[in-house]
Structures are given as structure tokens and as C-alpha cells.
Design an enzyme around this catalytic site. Structure first.
Site, PDB file in Angstrom:
ATOM      1  N   GLY A 171       0.828  -1.199   0.000  1.00  0.00           N
ATOM      2  CA  GLY A 171       0.000   0.000   0.000  1.00  0.00           C
ATOM      3  C   GLY A 171       0.860   1.246   0.000  1.00  0.00           C
ATOM      4  O   GLY A 171       2.047   1.190   0.336  1.00  0.00           O
ATOM      5  N   CYS A 196       5.413  -6.154   1.604  1.00  0.00           N
ATOM      6  CA  CYS A 196       5.835  -4.752   1.692  1.00  0.00           C
ATOM      7  C   CYS A 196       5.128  -4.054   2.860  1.00  0.00           C
ATOM      8  O   CYS A 196       5.453  -4.289   4.011  1.00  0.00           O
ATOM      9  CB  CYS A 196       5.581  -4.042   0.362  1.00  0.00           C
ATOM     10  SG  CYS A 196       6.532  -2.501   0.187  1.00  0.00           S
ATOM     11  N   TYR A 197       4.114  -3.215   2.606  1.00  0.00           N
ATOM     12  CA  TYR A 197       3.378  -2.565   3.688  1.00  0.00           C
ATOM     13  C   TYR A 197       2.807  -3.608   4.646  1.00  0.00           C
ATOM     14  O   TYR A 197       2.769  -3.407   5.859  1.00  0.00           O
ATOM     15  CB  TYR A 197       2.258  -1.707   3.105  1.00  0.00           C
ATOM     16  CG  TYR A 197       1.440  -0.952   4.139  1.00  0.00           C
ATOM     17  CD1 TYR A 197       1.885   0.274   4.627  1.00  0.00           C
ATOM     18  CD2 TYR A 197       0.238  -1.458   4.615  1.00  0.00           C
ATOM     19  CE1 TYR A 197       1.138   0.970   5.579  1.00  0.00           C
ATOM     20  CE2 TYR A 197      -0.508  -0.777   5.559  1.00  0.00           C
ATOM     21  CZ  TYR A 197      -0.056   0.437   6.041  1.00  0.00           C
ATOM     22  OH  TYR A 197      -0.786   1.121   6.983  1.00  0.00           O
ATOM     23  N   HIS A 220       8.083  -7.302  -3.745  1.00  0.00           N
ATOM     24  CA  HIS A 220       6.797  -7.671  -4.361  1.00  0.00           C
ATOM     25  C   HIS A 220       6.939  -8.931  -5.209  1.00  0.00           C
ATOM     26  O   HIS A 220       7.302  -8.858  -6.389  1.00  0.00           O
ATOM     27  CB  HIS A 220       6.259  -6.517  -5.221  1.00  0.00           C
ATOM     28  CG  HIS A 220       5.810  -5.338  -4.431  1.00  0.00           C
ATOM     29  ND1 HIS A 220       4.532  -5.238  -3.921  1.00  0.00           N
ATOM     30  CD2 HIS A 220       6.479  -4.218  -4.036  1.00  0.00           C
ATOM     31  CE1 HIS A 220       4.428  -4.091  -3.246  1.00  0.00           C
ATOM     32  NE2 HIS A 220       5.585  -3.463  -3.299  1.00  0.00           N
ATOM     33  N   GLU A 258       4.624 -10.603  -6.444  1.00  0.00           N
ATOM     34  CA  GLU A 258       3.524 -10.720  -7.403  1.00  0.00           C
ATOM     35  C   GLU A 258       3.853 -10.135  -8.772  1.00  0.00           C
ATOM     36  O   GLU A 258       3.180 -10.459  -9.767  1.00  0.00           O
ATOM     37  CB  GLU A 258       2.249 -10.056  -6.854  1.00  0.00           C
ATOM     38  CG  GLU A 258       2.310  -8.540  -6.712  1.00  0.00           C
ATOM     39  CD  GLU A 258       2.850  -8.080  -5.362  1.00  0.00           C
ATOM     40  OE1 GLU A 258       2.493  -6.970  -4.936  1.00  0.00           O
ATOM     41  OE2 GLU A 258       3.639  -8.831  -4.760  1.00  0.00           O
ATOM     42  N   SER A 291     -24.980  -8.856 -25.021  1.00  0.00           N
ATOM     43  CA  SER A 291     -24.322  -7.844 -25.849  1.00  0.00           C
ATOM     44  C   SER A 291     -23.530  -8.453 -26.998  1.00  0.00           C
ATOM     45  O   SER A 291     -23.209  -7.776 -27.964  1.00  0.00           O
ATOM     46  CB  SER A 291     -23.370  -7.016 -24.982  1.00  0.00           C
ATOM     47  OG  SER A 291     -22.261  -7.800 -24.586  1.00  0.00           O
ATOM     48  N   GLY A 292     -23.188  -9.741 -26.869  1.00  0.00           N
ATOM     49  CA  GLY A 292     -22.336 -10.368 -27.875  1.00  0.00           C
ATOM     50  C   GLY A 292     -20.901 -10.480 -27.432  1.00  0.00           C
ATOM     51  O   GLY A 292     -20.089 -11.168 -28.060  1.00  0.00           O
ATOM     52  N   GLY A 293     -20.544  -9.813 -26.332  1.00  0.00           N
ATOM     53  CA  GLY A 293     -19.201  -9.918 -25.780  1.00  0.00           C
ATOM     54  C   GLY A 293     -19.045 -11.199 -24.989  1.00  0.00           C
ATOM     55  O   GLY A 293     -20.028 -11.875 -24.653  1.00  0.00           O
ATOM     56  N   VAL A 294     -17.809 -11.523 -24.638  1.00  0.00           N
ATOM     57  CA  VAL A 294     -17.535 -12.805 -23.994  1.00  0.00           C
ATOM     58  C   VAL A 294     -18.159 -12.900 -22.599  1.00  0.00           C
ATOM     59  O   VAL A 294     -18.605 -13.976 -22.182  1.00  0.00           O
ATOM     60  CB  VAL A 294     -16.013 -13.088 -23.945  1.00  0.00           C
ATOM     61  CG1 VAL A 294     -15.297 -12.109 -23.018  1.00  0.00           C
ATOM     62  CG2 VAL A 294     -15.733 -14.524 -23.535  1.00  0.00           C
ATOM     63  N   ASP A 295     -18.244 -11.790 -21.874  1.00  0.00           N
ATOM     64  CA  ASP A 295     -18.776 -11.835 -20.500  1.00  0.00           C
ATOM     65  C   ASP A 295     -20.253 -12.206 -20.474  1.00  0.00           C
ATOM     66  O   ASP A 295     -20.660 -13.159 -19.792  1.00  0.00           O
ATOM     67  CB  ASP A 295     -18.562 -10.486 -19.802  1.00  0.00           C
ATOM     68  CG  ASP A 295     -17.115 -10.062 -19.789  1.00  0.00           C
ATOM     69  OD1 ASP A 295     -16.240 -10.936 -19.920  1.00  0.00           O
ATOM     70  OD2 ASP A 295     -16.849  -8.846 -19.657  1.00  0.00           O
ATOM     71  N   SER A 296     -21.066 -11.458 -21.207  1.00  0.00           N
ATOM     72  CA  SER A 296     -22.501 -11.761 -21.211  1.00  0.00           C
ATOM     73  C   SER A 296     -22.766 -13.096 -21.899  1.00  0.00           C
ATOM     74  O   SER A 296     -23.707 -13.813 -21.540  1.00  0.00           O
ATOM     75  CB  SER A 296     -23.297 -10.641 -21.888  1.00  0.00           C
ATOM     76  OG  SER A 296     -22.963 -10.515 -23.253  1.00  0.00           O
ATOM     77  N   LYS A 336     -10.985 -11.718 -16.215  1.00  0.00           N
ATOM     78  CA  LYS A 336     -11.261 -11.856 -17.649  1.00  0.00           C
ATOM     79  C   LYS A 336     -10.621 -13.109 -18.241  1.00  0.00           C
ATOM     80  O   LYS A 336     -11.252 -13.819 -19.031  1.00  0.00           O
ATOM     81  CB  LYS A 336     -10.735 -10.621 -18.384  1.00  0.00           C
ATOM     82  CG  LYS A 336     -11.193 -10.504 -19.822  1.00  0.00           C
ATOM     83  CD  LYS A 336     -12.601  -9.968 -19.883  1.00  0.00           C
ATOM     84  CE  LYS A 336     -13.021  -9.594 -21.278  1.00  0.00           C
ATOM     85  NZ  LYS A 336     -14.338  -8.947 -21.319  1.00  0.00           N
TER      86      LYS A 336
END
Length: 513
Positions: A55, A82-83, A169, A171, A223-228, A369
Site C-alpha cells: 500500500g 511490503c506494507y 513484491h 507478485e 451484448s455479444g461480448g464474452v462476459d454476457s 477476464k
């Protein structure tokens, strides 16, 4: 929680989502929670381990964020980064002080104890440091397990209590063996098992949806996107025709998009899909509007009206399906747990009025995603949907600077098609986050034979990003830029100039409006 879970306490680090990604890469489920979540709530979740993120604050300054100190008495393994390590030190009886010079960037780390956290690591490795404080005194019961030239306490451990801290870090990709450090914490220290897979997620989610929905119905804006799309297919596998999908053509879509959505989801997957052509309604409301925020507001309001009209026609609907992802959930609250000043608006219905009284079904709200794309492959979605670049909810309206008209939409559709075609031909489509064009509100002088002309200018925008929160412009090969420019100018009537946007986010945004 029925699944093994690691909880990440967020202290506002820019890398917090990266920590979550590293954990999930090891097929272990994790959640990010506010740093001040009460210890009783944490205990009730029965996590296998806690990670305290980094942080921007200093633990020795007033009003710095501190967790519920009772978490250190829960007997749960803890890793402070770290923090987070400095918090462990201060809370448990050590001392932290400001450094004379900040340690930032790549640093050589020397391992003093290659057991547990640093098991099977070399004696030294490169790590990424970013801190202005240092440990002056260890807490009782802790030992040094790694150091750098500038930080004698670069990593510490209380092996008996399974509490560890690192000043760097692990990560970030700049840290060598960072993934190994996480896997050591997860498996050797926390005793986790690699069970978080997309196959198990699909199975558990379908069963959960069946149990939740019962004999009722779900409506979902596709919507046609991958999520929906993934959300729709999961719900469809659970309840079949009791899912009603609605695809609204707002007239602001790309060339051929409505036809593609109908072909894929109604033709190939046989979804119960309703198609609504509302283009005239949207364009009528946008007439004369040039302010970007006003455009977004109008499009959002009209979408809700159209969706509401369609939803009312369906009997026994009690649930609203959405393709909300985990980053959307995270971004809706700050590290303090308070609502953010502005919650991101989603094009997949996100803002339906409360009086509709629909309960939410969000099967993807725990996923990133890349995980959604893995599920999309499991569900046999075509690559054109899986790897479709993100497309803004307001569509081409915010890529037309100024008034949105049918003529300007047609120009931008033709330009957009050629941009995408050339990016695909160069095998770059799946390597970049977004590639698109913006129609500018200016006319540029040109030459046609012996006559001067004044025609439209378009800006080309290509960016790379992991999650859209930060982005860098793509260094497209000159020959690709040349082909894109040549095709647009020669093939799209009304355009005589193409410029390339080389701004990064921040300070710029990915979209122009």
C-alpha cells in the site's frame, strides 16, 4: 465458503489484483477484501491463509490503515507483502522507521533460510522493491530469512505461528521466482490443494443456478461480448428455455455485429434470444447532442427503457442475469470498504431501476477476464467471441466526437472494419487489448485532382493492457500503419487523413470520451 480460500486484505496497493492472479494461477481460489474487515467475519469465512497487500501509506504515520489486530490470533497462516510486512512488524512488537533513501526497482535478494517460504529457491535472485520504510527491530519470535544490500530484514518469519513477511513484491513479473514463493506459501505453509479449476467452476455454478432459480425465469441482456455470452450459456445449461436473452440493437454497433450475434447465439447455441431493433429510438434521442456525458446518460436511459419494455412481456421473471466480473466488483469499493466516488456503468444492463425488483444472477462475479475466457473455451464458444476486444457500452457513439448521425456512423463503421481487418492480417488482434478508430469533429484540407477538398479526420488507437486499468500504446509496425491509412483514405468516402494516438493511460484514457 465450501471451497478452500485465501483472503487478500487490500491496503490500496496498485498490485493487489496481481496478487490474486498469482494465487489463482496455482488453482487456489482467493478473494480480495477490505483491510478493515473484522476478524470475526474473517474467521467465519474459514480461509486457509491471509495475504496482507502492499500500500502507499506508511505504518508509522497517523491515520495509516491498520487491520483488526485480532487476525493475528486466529491461527491462520499470514503473508505480509511490503506494507503488509511492516504492519506485521509494528503490530507484533517490532519497529519500523523511514529510510534515508527509498529502495525502488530491481534489487538483489539474498536468501538466508531456504526452507518453507523460500524452499527450492536459489541462494540469490532479483526482486522488485518499492518502499520508503525499513524494519529497525524484529518482532519477538521472528527471524531473518532474506536480506538485500539496503534492507537487512528483507524477509522475516515466525515459523511456529506461520506468519511471514517480505519487503519486496513477489507478485510482479520483475521478481524472479515470484510464482514459486506464492506456491510455497499456499501449499507448504497453508496446506492448500490445487482444486480451483474452470471445469469444477462450471459444474458447481450450474448446480448453484438450478438451486437458486428453481422454476422461475431469468432475463439477460446479451451484448455479444464474452462476459454476457458466458453468463448466458452457464444459465442456459442450468435452466434451458427459462432463460430469456434480449439483444438490443441500439444502432451504435459495428458493421455486421447484430447479424453475428443472432447467428452465433440463436443459430449455433439455440438460446431463447429476442432481437430488438431500437436504432431509430436511440439516434432520435442523440440528435444534436455533443456532450460525452450526456450521450452516455441518454444511451443508458434508453437502454433501460427498451429492456424494461421487453422484460415486462415475459411472465414469471424473477431474476436478472449479468456478466459482472470480479474487477467490476473490486472497483465498486475502495480499499477502505467504502463505496467509490463513481461506480463503473456496465453495458450489460447494470443500471436497471430498483422498482423492477429482480434478483441478480451473476455467475462470473468471482472471475477475472482470463478465467472467463477459459470457461468460454470449455463451453465451445467460437474464437471470434472469446477473443473479441472490449467494446464500450455506448458503442460507436463515444468514438464519434461531436454529434452522432447516421452518416457519421456509416463512415466510422467502414473505417473500423478496415482497422480490424488489417490488425487481424498482421496477427496482432489477440495481442492487443483494443484497436479502433475515432471520428474527429474537424475537417482537413486535402487534394482531389486539381481541387482542394475538406473531409473527415480519423484517429487510430491501439493499446495493450492486462485489465484496462492501465494501458500503453502499441508500437505498430510502420507497414501496418501504412496499410491501414491507405485503405481508409482510398476506400472510405469522406476521409482524407489518418492520425495515430500515442498516449498512455494514465494520463489519457483508452477511449476518447
Amino acid at each position: 465458503m465450501t471451497k478452500q480460500t485465501i483472503l487478500i486484505l487490500d491496503f490500496g496497493s496498485q498490485y493487489t489484483q496481481l496478487i490474486a492472479r498469482r494465487v489463482r494461477e496455482n488453482k487456489v481460489f482467493c478473494r480480495i477484501i477490505p483491510y478493515n474487515t473484522p476478524a470475526k467475519e474473517i474467521a467465519a469465512m474459514a480461509p486457509k491463509g491471509l495475504i496482507l497487500s502492499g500500500g502507499p501509506a506508511s505504518v508509522i504515520e497517523k491515520k495509516s490503515p491498520y487491520p483488526d489486530k485480532q487476525i493475528f490470533k486466529l491461527g491462520i497462516p499470514i503473508l505480509g507483502i511490503c506494507y503488509g510486512m511492516q504492519l506485521i512488524t509494528e503490530v507484533l512488537g517490532g519497529k519500523v522507521r523511514h529510510t534515508v533513501g527509498r529502495e525502488y526497482g530491481k534489487t538483489e535478494l539474498f536468501i538466508d533460510d531456504n526452507h518453507n517460504l523460500f524452499s527450492h529457491l536459489p541462494g540469490n535472485l532479483t526482486c522488485w522493491a518499492s518502499h520508503g520504510d525499513y524494519l529497525k527491530k524484529l518482532p519477538p519470535g521472528f527471524t531473518i530469512i532474506a536480506h538485500t544490500q539496503n534492507a537487512p530484514f528483507a524477509a522475516i518469519a515466525n515459523v511456529r505461528k506461520k506468519i511471514y513477511g517480505v519487503q519486496f513484491h513477489p507478485e510482479v513479473t520483475h521478481t524472479e521466482q515470484g510464482s514459486r514463493i506464492f506456491s510455497n506459501f499456499l501449499f507448504k505453509i497453508c496446506g492448500c490443494l490445487s482444486r480451483w479449476t474452470m471445469q469444477s467452476f462450471v459444474k458447481e455454478t450450474i448446480e448453484s443456478i438450478k438451486k437458486t432459480v428453481g422454476r422461475d425465469k431469468v432475463v439477460l441482456g446479451l451484448s455479444g461480448g464474452v462476459d454476457s455470452a458466458v453468463a448466458a450459456l452457464l444459465i442456459n445449461r442450468a435452466i434451458g428455455r427459462d432463460l430469456r436473452c434480449i439483444f438490443i440493437n441500439n444502432g451504435l454497433l459495428r458493421k455486421g455485429e447484430p447479424e453475428q450475434v443472432n447467428k452465433v447465439f440463436r443459430g449455433n447455441f439455440h438460446l431463447n434470444l429476442g432481437y430488438v431493433d431500437a436504432a431509430k429510438r436511440f439516434l432520435a434521442r442523440l440528435k444534436g447532442v455533443t456532450d460525452p456525458e450526456q450521450k452516455r446518460k441518454i444511451i443508458g436511459e434508453e437502454f433501460v427503457k427498451v429492456f424494461e419494455e421487453q422484460a415486462k412481456k415475459i411472465k414469471k421473471v424473477k431474476f436478472l442475469g449479468q456478466g459482472t466480473l470480479y474487477p467490476d466488483v473490486i472497483e465498486s469499493a475502495s480499499a477502505t470498504g467504502a463505496p467509490s466516488s463513481r461506480i463503473k456503468a456496465h453495458h450489460n444492463v447494470g443500471g436497471l431501476p430498483s422498482y423492477m425488483k429482480l434478483k441478480l444472477i451473476e455467475p462470473l462475479r468471482d472471475l477475472f477476464k482470463d478465467e472467463v475466457r477459459q470457461i468460454a473455451r470449455e463451453l465451445c464458444l467460437p474464437d471470434a467471441v472469446i477473443y473479441r476486444q472490449p467494446f464500450p457500452g455506448p458503442g460507436l457513439a463515444i468514438r464519434i466526437i461531436g454529434e452522432v448521425t447516421p452518416a457519421r456512423l456509416n463512415i466510422l463503421r467502414e473505417v473500423d472494419q478496415r482497422v480490424i481487418e488489417e490488425i487481424r492480417k498482421a496477427n496482432l488482434y489477440e495481442q492487443v487489448w483494443q484497436s479502433f478508430a475515432i471520428l474527429l469533429p474537424i475537417k482537413s484540407v486535402g487534394v482531389m485532382g486539381d481541387e482542394r477538398t475538406y473531409e473527415n479526420v480519423v484517429a487510430l488507437r491501439c493499446v495493450t493492457s492486462m485489465d484496462g486499468m492501465t494501458a500503453d500504446w502499441v508500437k505498430l509496425p510502420p507497414e501496418v500503419l501504412e496499410r491501414i491509412s491507405s485503405r481508409i483514405i482510398n476506400e472510405v468516402k469522406g476521409v482524407n487523413r489518418v492520425v495515430y494516438d500515442i498516449s498512455s493511460k494514465p494520463p489519457a484514457t483508452i477511449e476518447w470520451e
